[in-house]
Each structure stands twice: as C-alpha cells, then as structure tokens.
Write a protein that holds these residues in place. Structure first.
Motif, short mmCIF file in Angstrom:
data_model
loop_
_atom_site.label_atom_id
_atom_site.label_comp_id
_atom_site.label_asym_id
_atom_site.label_seq_id
_atom_site.Cartn_x
_atom_site.Cartn_y
_atom_site.Cartn_z
N LEU A 191 0.81 -1.22 0.00
CA LEU A 191 0.00 0.00 0.00
C LEU A 191 0.85 1.27 0.00
CD1 LEU A 191 -2.73 -1.11 2.57
CD2 LEU A 191 -2.85 -1.16 0.07
N ALA A 192 2.13 1.14 -0.25
CA ALA A 192 3.01 2.32 -0.28
C ALA A 192 2.82 3.07 -1.60
CB ALA A 192 4.46 1.90 -0.12
N ALA A 215 0.06 -0.88 -14.10
CA ALA A 215 0.47 -0.67 -12.71
C ALA A 215 -0.45 0.34 -12.03
CB ALA A 215 1.91 -0.20 -12.65
N TYR A 216 -0.83 1.39 -12.75
CA TYR A 216 -1.73 2.38 -12.16
C TYR A 216 -3.08 1.74 -11.84
CZ TYR A 216 -4.77 6.38 -11.50
OH TYR A 216 -5.67 7.27 -10.96
N ASP A 217 -3.57 0.92 -12.75
CA ASP A 217 -4.85 0.26 -12.53
C ASP A 217 -4.77 -0.67 -11.33
OD1 ASP A 217 -7.47 -0.68 -12.99
OD2 ASP A 217 -6.71 -2.34 -14.20
N GLU A 218 -3.67 -1.41 -11.21
CA GLU A 218 -3.49 -2.31 -10.07
C GLU A 218 -3.45 -1.52 -8.76
OE1 GLU A 218 -0.32 -5.74 -8.54
OE2 GLU A 218 -0.03 -4.75 -10.49
N CYS A 219 -2.73 -0.40 -8.78
CA CYS A 219 -2.65 0.45 -7.59
C CYS A 219 -4.03 1.00 -7.22
CB CYS A 219 -1.68 1.60 -7.85
SG CYS A 219 -1.70 2.89 -6.59
N ARG A 220 -4.76 1.48 -8.19
CA ARG A 220 -6.08 2.07 -7.94
C ARG A 220 -7.03 1.05 -7.32
NH1 ARG A 220 -11.00 2.72 -10.65
NH2 ARG A 220 -11.92 4.80 -10.52
N ARG A 221 -7.02 -0.17 -7.84
CA ARG A 221 -7.90 -1.22 -7.31
C ARG A 221 -7.49 -1.62 -5.90
NH1 ARG A 221 -7.53 -5.85 -9.39
NH2 ARG A 221 -5.69 -5.56 -10.68
N LEU A 222 -6.17 -1.74 -5.67
CA LEU A 222 -5.69 -2.17 -4.36
C LEU A 222 -6.02 -1.13 -3.29
CD1 LEU A 222 -4.09 -4.36 -2.86
CD2 LEU A 222 -2.02 -3.03 -3.31
N LEU A 223 -5.79 0.14 -3.58
CA LEU A 223 -6.10 1.18 -2.61
C LEU A 223 -7.59 1.24 -2.32
CD1 LEU A 223 -3.77 4.09 -3.82
CD2 LEU A 223 -3.42 2.57 -1.87
N GLY A 224 -8.38 1.04 -3.35
CA GLY A 224 -9.83 1.04 -3.16
C GLY A 224 -10.30 -0.13 -2.31
N GLN A 225 -9.77 -1.32 -2.58
CA GLN A 225 -10.19 -2.51 -1.84
C GLN A 225 -9.72 -2.50 -0.39
OE1 GLN A 225 -8.54 -5.65 -4.23
NE2 GLN A 225 -10.01 -5.38 -5.89
N GLU A 226 -8.47 -2.10 -0.18
CA GLU A 226 -7.87 -2.20 1.15
C GLU A 226 -8.13 -0.98 2.02
OE1 GLU A 226 -6.42 -4.91 2.31
OE2 GLU A 226 -6.74 -5.95 0.42
N LEU A 227 -8.16 0.20 1.44
CA LEU A 227 -8.27 1.43 2.23
C LEU A 227 -9.50 2.26 1.90
CD1 LEU A 227 -4.54 2.64 2.07
CD2 LEU A 227 -5.63 1.27 3.86
#
Length: 307
Positions: A191-192, A215-227
């Motif tokens: 999540l960094a 990579a941006y799409d992966e980051c966007r989804r991860l931040l949305g799901q986790e935080l």
C-alpha cells in the motif's frame, strides 16, 4: 570474529563454524543472543522481563545465568566464561563489540552513510545495506513482543531504503533498476503509494506505457479494496501525463484515443485475455480507466460557473 545475522533466522558464523536453530541450546539462549545483538547492554532484570513477557519467575536471575552459560558454551565450546564474547558488566550482559559484527548494526550504519547525500553518493551504501535484508527481522521469534516491535520498525526502514534507492536510480537514468527497487518495496508494503508512483514512473521512463497503465490500474484497485481511497493527486497526474503523451495538450479526444491505444497494447501482451480474470472483468477495468481519464482531462464545471 563472530558474525551475527538477525535478518531472517538468527545465525552466528565464526570462522568455519555456524550456529542456527537448535544449535544455541534452546529458545531462551537464542533469544538472549538476539536481544543483546539488537539492543546492546542489558541489565539482568530487564533481560528477564523481555524473555518472560513481563512475568519472570521468582528465581529468574539464576535461570537467566544458566541460559547464558549454555549460550557461551555453544558459541565457544572450548572457551571459558572469562574469554566469552558475552561479557558480564554492571549487573548485566553485553556483547564484545571488538569481536562481534551484527547485520542490523551494519544496515543502520550504511543508511546513516547515505542520508542527506545526492544520488551518486547515496547509492553505493544504500545498495550495500539492501543486500543484507532479503527476509524480515527475527523470523524465529514470531510472537515475542520485543521481536514483533523490532520487526515492524525495521520493515519500515527497509521500505524507506528501497524507495530511496528507487528514487536515486531513477534520477541517474537507470529505469530498470528503479523498477526493481520499487517492486521490492511494494512486496514489503503493497500500500506504499510512493512505491507505486516510482514503479509507474520507471515503466514510463523505460518506454513501456502499457505496463505503466497496468500498474496504475493495479494500484487504484488495491487502494480502493484495502483502504477505500483513490490514488493521490500526484499519482493521478502521472497517469494523465501518460495518457497525454503524443497528444495535444488539453484534448479530451486525444486522451480517449490514448486509452484505446492502451487497450490494444494491453491486449497484445495478454492482459485482456487473462484466464484468471476473464475478458468481462478486464473490460470493466478499462472502462473505469476511460471514465477516470476523461474526468481528469475535462472535469465538470462547478455549479457557480453553470449558473
């Protein structure tokens, strides 16, 4: 000379001999060594508090001394207590600094040597420090409170060191190395956001827009799901800058065209045909990116302007 390793499993090397696991004579002797290597000199009472989770037995001093005796014999079977690398001082114990090298201390010293320096001066000590940390600290001690605290503290230091190294390698024009260090940082802390920014920037610098967009799409989804949050403004600006490459400034049609070009590029590397996700999921991800790109490039006018 004794080389003590605390990153990963606790190990000791002295010449051709090596100790690990049960070689220390039990869990408590191993923990005593780890605590002295990590914290330096410790009084017997404080050492007992840490070893027995704040509830040492009534005869803890004698028990502690017996554990230290076992540890000394394991470290040097033919040596005497007086010649041991574990010194008795002022009602406690410490390691003989002239005969002991600890990986954590070397790591800290190398980070200190890199602090405040420019990329070319900071990179050698940073790279050297990171060769020491392929595993978390003290993995043999999963539940001891002192080990858990130290492990988390050094996890953060490792992430900072990896991100700093990625930043410096990107600054000197080594995009593949920057990508490697940013990716390593994200393994330690998925999540960094700074890690994601550097990973995307490295893909961009290497000329791989499809990977950067993915990579941006992966980051966007991860931040949305986790935080439950969206990427930062800085990350979104980098994303939009990627879409605007080779397009007239401020042109929404150009951004849309870029997204469609990205779709073709992603398909060419198999992203849209990924078996694990299916074409439907990938199409929805692409639609999210298209919507976001359009909103970023041409945000709706405020109500005051409309009226």
């Amino acid at each position: 000379m004794y080389e003590i390793q605390l990153f990963g499993s606790t190990r000791v090397r002295s010449g051709a001999a090596a100790l690990s696991g049960r070689d220390f004579g039990g869990v408590k002797p191993r923990q005593i060594l780890a605590l002295l290597a990590l914290r330096g000199a410790l009084p017997k009472d404080e050492l007992a508090e840490l070893l027995w989770f704040g509830r040492p037995p009534a005869n803890h001093v004698a028990t502690l001394e017996s554990y230290v005796s076992v540890l000394r014999r394991r470290l040097d079977p033919r040596g005497s207590a007086r010649r041991s690398v574990i010194l008795t001082r002022n009602g406690g114990y410490r390691l003989d600094g002239d005969r002991v090298s600890v990986d954590v201390a070397r790591f800290d010293a190398l980070l200190a040597a890199a602090a405040g320096r420019g990329p070319s001066q900071a990179l050698p000590p940073l790279r050297a420090a990171l060769t020491l940390v392929n595993e978390p600290l003290l993995v043999d001690e999963p539940s001891a409170g002192w080990a858990v605290d130290a492990r988390e503290r050094y996890r953060k230091r490792i992430v900072d060191a990896l991100l700093g190294t990625a930043t410096h390698t990107l600054a000197v024009g080594d995009a593949p190395a920057a990508l490697e260090f940013a990716t390593r940082a994200l393994r330690w802390d998925p999540l960094a956001e700074r890690g994601w920014y550097l990973r995307i920037a490295a893909h961009k610098a290497d000329g791989d827009r499809a990977a950067a967009l993915g990579a941006y799409d992966e980051c966007r989804r991860l931040l949305g799901q986790e935080l439950g949050v969206e990427p930062s403004v800085k990350l979104r600006d980098l994303f939009l800058d990627l879409l605007r490459q080779d397009q007239p400034a401020g042109c929404v049609d150009g951004v849309v065209a870029a997204i469609r070009a990205m779709a073709r590029e992603l398909a060419s590397v198999g992203d849209l045909r990924a078996v694990g996700e299916g074409a439907g999921t990938s199409a929805r991800r692409l639609a999210h990116l298209l919507t976001e790109a359009t909103e970023l490039a041409d945000p709706p006018a405020p109500l005051s302007a409309v009226s």
